[in-house]
Motif scaffolding. Structure first.
Motif, mmCIF file in Angstrom:
data_model
loop_
_atom_site.group_PDB
_atom_site.id
_atom_site.type_symbol
_atom_site.label_atom_id
_atom_site.label_comp_id
_atom_site.label_asym_id
_atom_site.label_seq_id
_atom_site.Cartn_x
_atom_site.Cartn_y
_atom_site.Cartn_z
ATOM 1 N N GLY A 186 30.242 34.923 21.681
ATOM 2 C CA GLY A 186 29.603 34.419 22.891
ATOM 3 C C GLY A 186 30.060 33.019 23.249
ATOM 4 O O GLY A 186 30.248 32.706 24.429
ATOM 5 N N VAL A 187 30.228 32.175 22.230
ATOM 6 C CA VAL A 187 30.710 30.817 22.472
ATOM 7 C C VAL A 187 32.099 30.851 23.110
ATOM 8 O O VAL A 187 32.354 30.226 24.152
ATOM 9 N N LEU A 188 33.002 31.605 22.482
ATOM 10 C CA LEU A 188 34.381 31.657 22.971
ATOM 11 C C LEU A 188 34.477 32.343 24.328
ATOM 12 O O LEU A 188 35.163 31.865 25.236
ATOM 13 N N ALA A 189 33.760 33.457 24.475
ATOM 14 C CA ALA A 189 33.807 34.196 25.733
ATOM 15 C C ALA A 189 33.159 33.391 26.854
ATOM 16 O O ALA A 189 33.662 33.356 27.984
ATOM 17 N N GLY A 190 32.040 32.729 26.551
ATOM 18 C CA GLY A 190 31.358 31.941 27.566
ATOM 19 C C GLY A 190 32.217 30.811 28.098
ATOM 20 O O GLY A 190 32.305 30.600 29.317
#
Length: 224
Positions: A186-190
């Motif tokens: 989620g961190v990377l995709a966000g």
């Protein structure tokens, strides 16, 4: 580092803190750039830069009511915000504000703070809606306060390419990935989605409708 370790709560917390601090530095620098444009002195630079860098996080932590805001207990935050502000004070970055590097900096700061705000909200046990709300507040709150101090209309209120909308989307991506047990994803995709969307909006002038008589593809809207 194993996959299990990379997805552990401790690892996500460490990554969120690093992202939080990078956003503090970036927004402190952005605040300093605007302070120079307003011809403020060193004290004015520090006030605008620190408010820009710490305001959103303080608002988030205050609304969470989960202890004293981290910016007031961890002096690293104030130090990093001051460093970003002083960078803009000693180096004239104003002529770069319309360039690609400045847009990337702005998009990155917006995205990392939305991710950090959403993750911190989920970490204290709140649901998806508060996470999206506080992720957005974290991303845009400091900038809104800064603009008000400079007697500017906050960019979050419109008239600029997608801004708060990007923060909402990034926060939602973080929430969805966390629900599926993949907060690191989620961190990377966000961040990836946020930076891409913000840069695309800046490049092509994507904005939300600004009046009741707005029409998709109308000549008036294309000229604005």
């Amino acid at each position: 580092m194993s996959v299990a370790r990379s997805l552990s709560p401790e690892s996500v917390t460490e990554l969120t803190r690093a992202l939080d601090l990078s956003g503090v530095f970036a927004n402190g620098t952005l605040g300093g750039v605007l302070a120079r444009a307003s011809r403020l002195d060193l004290f004015g630079f520090l006030v605008i830069g620190i408010v820009s860098g710490l305001g959103g996080g303080i608002l988030r932590d205050t609304l969470l009511q989960h202890g004293t805001p981290v910016a007031l207990t961890d002096y690293t935050y104030l130090t990093v915000a001051t460093a970003g502000t002083l960078l803009a004070f000693v180096a004239d970055l104003s002529r770069h504000t319309s360039g690609w590097a400045f847009n990337v900096l702005d998009a990155s700061a917006l995205s990392v703070w939305a991710v950090a705000g959403a993750q911190k909200t989920l970490a204290v046990g709140l649901g998806w809606l508060p996470a999206v709300l506080l992720g957005t507040i974290t991303a845009v709150g400091g900038g809104a306060i800064r603009d008000l101090l400079l007697a500017r209309t906050p960019s979050v209120f419109g008239g600029t390419p997608l801004y708060a909308t990007v923060a909402i989307v990034v926060s939602a991506v973080m929430v969805v990935c966390s629900r599926f047990g993949a907060p690191t994803v989620g961190v990377l995709a966000g961040i990836t989605v946020g930076v891409s969307l913000r840069l695309a909006a800046s490049t092509w002038g994507w904005k939300l409708p600004g009046s009741r008589d707005w029409r998709l593809g109308s000549p008036k809207d294309r000229d604005s």
